[in-house]
Design a protein around this motif. Sequence first.
Motif, PDB file in Angstrom:
ATOM      1  N   SER A  40      20.597  41.226  -9.490  1.00 48.14           N
ATOM      2  CA  SER A  40      21.557  40.753 -10.494  1.00 48.14           C
ATOM      3  C   SER A  40      22.800  41.653 -10.521  1.00 48.14           C
ATOM      4  O   SER A  40      23.912  41.157 -10.639  1.00 48.14           O
ATOM      5  CB  SER A  40      20.905  40.567 -11.867  1.00 48.14           C
ATOM      6  N   LYS A  41      22.637  42.966 -10.297  1.00 51.81           N
ATOM      7  CA  LYS A  41      23.830  43.832 -10.257  1.00 51.81           C
ATOM      8  C   LYS A  41      24.662  43.536  -9.010  1.00 51.81           C
ATOM      9  O   LYS A  41      25.893  43.522  -9.069  1.00 51.81           O
ATOM     10  CB  LYS A  41      23.425  45.309 -10.272  1.00 51.81           C
ATOM     11  N   PHE A  42      23.993  43.320  -7.900  1.00 47.63           N
ATOM     12  CA  PHE A  42      24.707  43.010  -6.655  1.00 47.63           C
ATOM     13  C   PHE A  42      25.535  41.727  -6.840  1.00 47.63           C
ATOM     14  O   PHE A  42      26.719  41.686  -6.528  1.00 47.63           O
ATOM     15  CB  PHE A  42      23.699  42.823  -5.507  1.00 47.63           C
ATOM     16  N   ASN A  43      24.883  40.707  -7.387  1.00 48.94           N
ATOM     17  CA  ASN A  43      25.577  39.425  -7.549  1.00 48.94           C
ATOM     18  C   ASN A  43      26.740  39.519  -8.532  1.00 48.94           C
ATOM     19  O   ASN A  43      27.714  38.776  -8.417  1.00 48.94           O
ATOM     20  CB  ASN A  43      24.585  38.340  -7.993  1.00 48.94           C
ATOM     21  N   ALA A  44      26.632  40.456  -9.484  1.00 48.00           N
ATOM     22  CA  ALA A  44      27.712  40.591 -10.475  1.00 48.00           C
ATOM     23  C   ALA A  44      28.960  41.213  -9.864  1.00 48.00           C
ATOM     24  O   ALA A  44      30.065  40.927 -10.311  1.00 48.00           O
ATOM     25  CB  ALA A  44      27.229  41.424 -11.659  1.00 48.00           C
ATOM     26  N   VAL A  45      28.809  42.047  -8.829  1.00 44.57           N
ATOM     27  CA  VAL A  45      29.997  42.749  -8.329  1.00 44.57           C
ATOM     28  C   VAL A  45      30.506  42.228  -6.976  1.00 44.57           C
ATOM     29  O   VAL A  45      31.575  42.648  -6.541  1.00 44.57           O
ATOM     30  CB  VAL A  45      29.790  44.290  -8.226  1.00 44.57           C
ATOM     31  N   HIS A  46      29.783  41.346  -6.334  1.00 42.70           N
ATOM     32  CA  HIS A  46      30.263  40.829  -5.044  1.00 42.70           C
ATOM     33  C   HIS A  46      30.693  39.364  -5.171  1.00 42.70           C
ATOM     34  O   HIS A  46      30.321  38.701  -6.127  1.00 42.70           O
ATOM     35  CB  HIS A  46      29.184  40.996  -3.963  1.00 42.70           C
ATOM     36  N   ASP A  47      31.429  38.910  -4.179  1.00 46.55           N
ATOM     37  CA  ASP A  47      31.922  37.531  -4.265  1.00 46.55           C
ATOM     38  C   ASP A  47      30.975  36.547  -3.572  1.00 46.55           C
ATOM     39  O   ASP A  47      31.354  35.448  -3.221  1.00 46.55           O
ATOM     40  CB  ASP A  47      33.343  37.436  -3.685  1.00 46.55           C
ATOM     41  N   PHE A  48      29.750  36.970  -3.325  1.00 44.56           N
ATOM     42  CA  PHE A  48      28.726  36.049  -2.829  1.00 44.56           C
ATOM     43  C   PHE A  48      27.394  36.484  -3.418  1.00 44.56           C
ATOM     44  O   PHE A  48      27.275  37.578  -3.970  1.00 44.56           O
ATOM     45  CB  PHE A  48      28.683  36.050  -1.291  1.00 44.56           C
ATOM     46  N   GLU A  49      26.399  35.586  -3.307  1.00 49.46           N
ATOM     47  CA  GLU A  49      25.114  35.882  -3.963  1.00 49.46           C
ATOM     48  C   GLU A  49      23.987  36.082  -2.953  1.00 49.46           C
ATOM     49  O   GLU A  49      24.007  35.510  -1.869  1.00 49.46           O
ATOM     50  CB  GLU A  49      24.728  34.722  -4.879  1.00 49.46           C
TER      51      GLU A  49
END
Length: 318
Positions: A272-281
Motif C-alpha cells: 500500500s505504501k508503494f502504490n501510494a508513491v508510485h504512478d503504477f500499482e
Amino acid sequence: MTDISANITFAEQINQILTLPSPLQKLNDDKFLAHGMEVFVKRDDLIHPEISGNKWRKLKYNLLDAQKQGIRQIVTFGGAYSNHIYATAAAGKYFGFETVGIIRGDELNENSSETLRFASKCGMKLHFVTRTEYRNLREQPDSNSIIQSYRNARIIPEGGTTPLSLSGVGEMVDEILQQFGQAPDYILCPVGTAGTISGIIANTNSQTKVIGVCVLKNGQYLLNEIDTLLKSNTMSNDGRVLNPAIVNYEILWNENHGGYAKKTPELIDFVSKFNAVHDFEIEPIYSGKMFFAFYKHFLEIIKPNSKVVLIHTGGLRP
Ligand SMILES: Cc1ncc(COP(=O)(O)O)c(C=O)c1O
C-alpha cells in the motif's frame, strides 16, 4: 469477437489488440541511486488489461501453434481465482478460439468468483471437477476421460507454462535489450510455476544474472521444472539457439510471506505504501512479493553500480 480465419493475420491482430513492446520505466528511488544502481520496471502489466503480463508472453506461441495446426479449441485448468483462466478466456474472446476451463471444485459455479464470472462472459465453457479429479487430471492428463473428450483441442496446463511459453517470454527479454541498448546486469521476476523465469534464463547470457522470488512455500521442486523446461526447448522462435547450459540464476525461497496468496502485515503495508508513491500499482500475490524482496535485499543481492530490471508480470484486474 475477432475471428482468426478472417483475412487479417494473427500477427496483425496481436499488434492491434496488445501494447507491445511493453514500456520499460525507470523506478525513481533515492536509495538505489545512492548505490549507483539504475532500476527499471518492465511494464508487462500494460500489455492488455485482460491478457496482461506473463500470461500473454506464455500463451502467445501456444495459440500461434494451435492456429497453425487448425486447432480452434483451447482447454486449460485452474482455480476459481486463476489469472491464467482469466487471461485465456479473454484471449479466446479476442483471437477467436473456443475455450474450456476445467475448474478445481465441483461445489463452484460461474458466479463463485469474479474470475469465473468474467471467464464465462468471455465465452469460456466452465467444467467443474472435484479436487480429487483435478489432482488426477494434473498427474495423469493423457489417460483421463475428461481430457480424452477434448481430443481435438490444444491442452494447456494450469498456469499456462509449456515449452512453447519460453519463446514468448524470450521476446520480452529481446524487448529489454532493445529498449536498454545493452544487457542489464540483473533481471528479477516472481516465480509461480517457473515458466517465466525459465524463459528469461533461456534467453539471457551469463552477463545477466536472473533472480526469481518464489511466491510459494516449499517451492524447491521448481528447480527440476526449470531444468526440464530448459532442456525441452533449445531453439527460440527466430531460430536462435537458447542456452540451457548457462545457469546464472538464483531463487529467493523465503520471501513467500507464508505461502501462495498468503500475506503478512509487512507485505500489505509495503504494497500500500508503494502504490501510494508510485504512478503504477503492484499486487500482493506476485509482483508485490518480488518488489518487497528486492527492497529488502538489494544491498545483499545486487552489486553497486548495476543496472537492474524488475519484471511487472501483471495480475491486476481492470
Ligand atoms: C501475475 C503473475 N505473475 C507471475 C506469475 C508467475 O509466473 P510463472 O508461473 O511463470 O512462474 C503468475 C503465474 O503464472 C502470475 O499470474
